[in-house]
Design an enzyme around this catalytic site. Structure first.
Site, short mmCIF file in Angstrom:
data_model
loop_
_atom_site.label_atom_id
_atom_site.label_comp_id
_atom_site.label_asym_id
_atom_site.label_seq_id
_atom_site.Cartn_x
_atom_site.Cartn_y
_atom_site.Cartn_z
N ASP A 90 0.83 -1.20 0.00
CA ASP A 90 0.00 0.00 0.00
C ASP A 90 0.87 1.25 0.00
O ASP A 90 1.98 1.24 0.51
CB ASP A 90 -0.90 -0.03 1.24
N HIS A 149 2.79 3.49 -8.93
CA HIS A 149 2.58 2.07 -9.28
C HIS A 149 3.78 1.52 -10.04
O HIS A 149 4.19 0.38 -9.83
CB HIS A 149 1.31 1.91 -10.12
N LEU A 193 10.55 -20.72 -4.99
CA LEU A 193 9.52 -19.85 -4.40
C LEU A 193 8.27 -19.92 -5.27
O LEU A 193 8.37 -20.01 -6.49
CB LEU A 193 10.03 -18.40 -4.37
C1 FPP Z 1 -1.70 0.41 -3.29
O1 FPP Z 1 -1.31 1.73 -3.47
C2 FPP Z 1 -1.35 -0.44 -4.37
C3 FPP Z 1 -2.22 -1.01 -5.27
C4 FPP Z 1 -3.65 -0.74 -5.33
C5 FPP Z 1 -1.77 -1.94 -6.26
C6 FPP Z 1 -0.47 -2.61 -6.06
C7 FPP Z 1 0.26 -2.50 -7.30
C8 FPP Z 1 1.59 -2.46 -7.42
C9 FPP Z 1 2.52 -2.62 -6.30
C10 FPP Z 1 2.21 -2.24 -8.75
C11 FPP Z 1 1.89 -3.25 -9.74
C12 FPP Z 1 2.17 -4.61 -9.29
C13 FPP Z 1 2.62 -5.58 -10.09
C14 FPP Z 1 2.76 -6.96 -9.59
C15 FPP Z 1 2.99 -5.31 -11.48
P1 FPP Z 1 -2.43 2.83 -3.49
O2 FPP Z 1 -2.62 3.24 -4.89
O3 FPP Z 1 -3.64 2.34 -2.80
O4 FPP Z 1 -1.72 3.94 -2.66
P2 FPP Z 1 -2.41 5.07 -1.79
O5 FPP Z 1 -3.13 4.37 -0.67
O6 FPP Z 1 -1.26 5.86 -1.32
O7 FPP Z 1 -3.34 5.81 -2.68
#
Ligand code: FPP
Length: 220
Positions: A8, A25, A120
């Protein structure tokens, strides 16, 4: 052991730098690669489950959802070499039926090519929500006329292995519909670090703390 991570804070990481959310992201996807490589080379970790897209994430602006789908497709294409090199088996949980045919094909291909890898298992949670998973499991049991027992429910989940350690980044202290059944006895760590800033160094520190905790599973 089974390590699960709620990644997150990508959006906040970008905002802090005056960048668009999608830049967070992008950086987040790089961190996924580093953490996966580290886990593959740590013999204590057998399964790494990552929350990449939740059943609720469809509510985000269309552009961000589309970007995340594209990022995932490109990421899988690029990371196949990393999976092969590090002996990582790729799997997913969640309902990917709503994804584009192109992305579904990429996912299936990556699974096929890596299915015999041993060091893994990296599991991406995609269009995943724990309540949805449990509901689908119960439906399967009714179709198969199986007796409703905890063991049978667990067997019908997308992922049957209990989680040993759950980490959530970005300072939020909640579980957000992630692996609710499987975390019944998990140890949990919440770190203020935003996911794009998360490092193998911090993961190592958490793993050391985890080893110090005494797990009793309801016993004494
Ligand atoms: C949370 O950050 C993250 C997500 C909703 C998606 C997770 C995605 C990634 C780590 C990148 C892509 C992953 C792969 C495997 C290619 P948020 O957007 O909710 O952050 P915020 O809470 O600060 O808004």
């Amino acid at each position: 052991m089974h390590l699960a991570i709620i990644m997150d804070g990508n959006g906040r990481w970008a905002k802090k730098r005056g960048l668009k959310r999608i830049e967070g992201h992008k950086k987040g996807a790089e961190v996924v690669k580093e953490i996966t490589t580290y886990c593959a080379n740590n013999p204590e970790i057998n399964i790494l489950t990552l929350y990449a897209f939740s059943t609720e994430n469809w509510k985000r602006p269309k552009m961000e959802v589309e970007f995340l789908m594209k990022l995932l497709d490109n990421w899988l294409e690029r990371e196949l070499q990393t999976f092969i090199k590090n002996d990582v088996k790729f799997e997913t949980i969640g309902d990917i039926s709503k994804f584009s045919d192109k992305l579904k094909k990429r996912i299936e291909y990556t699974k096929k090519v890596t299915k015999n890898n041993k060091k893994l298992t990296q599991v991406l949670a995609l269009n995943y929500g724990s309540r949805d998973e449990i509901t689908r499991a119960v439906k399967k049991m009714i179709e198969k006329n199986e007796e409703i027992t905890p063991e049978n429910i667990q067997k019908n989940l997308d992922i049957t292995r209990d989680v040993d350690l759950l980490i959530r980044t970005s300072g939020e202290i909640r579980v957000s519909n992630f692996l609710l059944w499987q975390i019944a006895y998990a140890e949990m760590f919440f770190t203020p670090t935003l996911w794009p800033d998360f490092t193998t160094n911090e993961l190592e520190k958490i793993l050391n703390e985890f080893k110090k905790r005494e797990r009793r599973f309801g016993g004494i």
